[in-house]
Design an enzyme around this catalytic site. Sequence first.
Site, mmCIF file in Angstrom:
data_model
loop_
_atom_site.group_PDB
_atom_site.id
_atom_site.type_symbol
_atom_site.label_atom_id
_atom_site.label_comp_id
_atom_site.label_asym_id
_atom_site.label_seq_id
_atom_site.Cartn_x
_atom_site.Cartn_y
_atom_site.Cartn_z
ATOM 1 C CG ASP A 34 -135.236 -48.468 -66.659
ATOM 2 O OD1 ASP A 34 -134.094 -48.769 -67.036
ATOM 3 O OD2 ASP A 34 -135.586 -47.295 -66.402
ATOM 4 C CE LYS A 56 -129.535 -47.134 -63.559
ATOM 5 N NZ LYS A 56 -129.438 -45.667 -63.650
ATOM 6 C CG MET A 170 -137.365 -44.072 -55.479
ATOM 7 S SD MET A 170 -136.066 -43.196 -56.404
ATOM 8 C CE MET A 170 -136.707 -41.502 -56.378
#
Length: 258
Positions: A34, A56, A170
């Site tokens: 990642d 991502k 997030m």
Amino acid sequence: MGKVYLVGAGPGDYDLITLKGLKAIQEADVILYDRLINQQLLEEAKENASLIFCGKSPDNHSLTQEAINELLCRYALQGKVVTRLKGGDPFVFGRGGEEAEVLASYQIPFEIVPGITSGIAAPAYAGIPVTHRDFSSSVAFISGVSKVGKEQEDYWKHVVKSMDTLCIYMGVSKLPDICDQLIKHGLPSTTPIALIRWGTTTEQETVTGTLADIVIKAHGIKNPSMIVVGEVVKLREKLKWYEEIRDEKEVLLTSIVG
């Protein structure tokens, strides 16, 4: 039949990966990694290992989750040892559960290798304990990406009433709304809050304030950042150790080079 390791690479500091996670990197024939892992970890891979980037960001996915799932299964069914290397912990907002479900459906052997999640590590490196006998006996790890409408109202109402410390993943892009919801559902506007960007790395940056003023103070702070809300944030001024060590090292290095 091969095997898949779903590995938590930790929050960013190279030294914070587990020994089992490091072994899984060293044994892998294929590594799917990642965006937020420490790139130095890839240097531990075998010389002939295949390295596949699956990173991502909020606005850009190099591979869809479905494509990642397909690659995990394809390589394992070819008899290869596959390591899926994720930032933090694979089962804490890492979609590790989804990937494990797919592997289980194909009866592919897999192991979960937990990692240190940024919700604990980033505050620790900023000098903020998520629990403390005098300030907090409970902590929640939640996503800043919540549902809308009445479901959103119920979500934040429950969060405010149930936990002393909130670690929010997030949530940077939703910071104004998060602060508004927390105040609306009962937290004082003077409640301490911190944003920790690139926690545990040499780029770590921490901004503190209150629910009333953090949006202004943290203007310009972007992902990846951890948000911490609660009285424990007050301890940062006394306990902020990492920046001091980092700054001392930088001064020493500059003096040696100079």
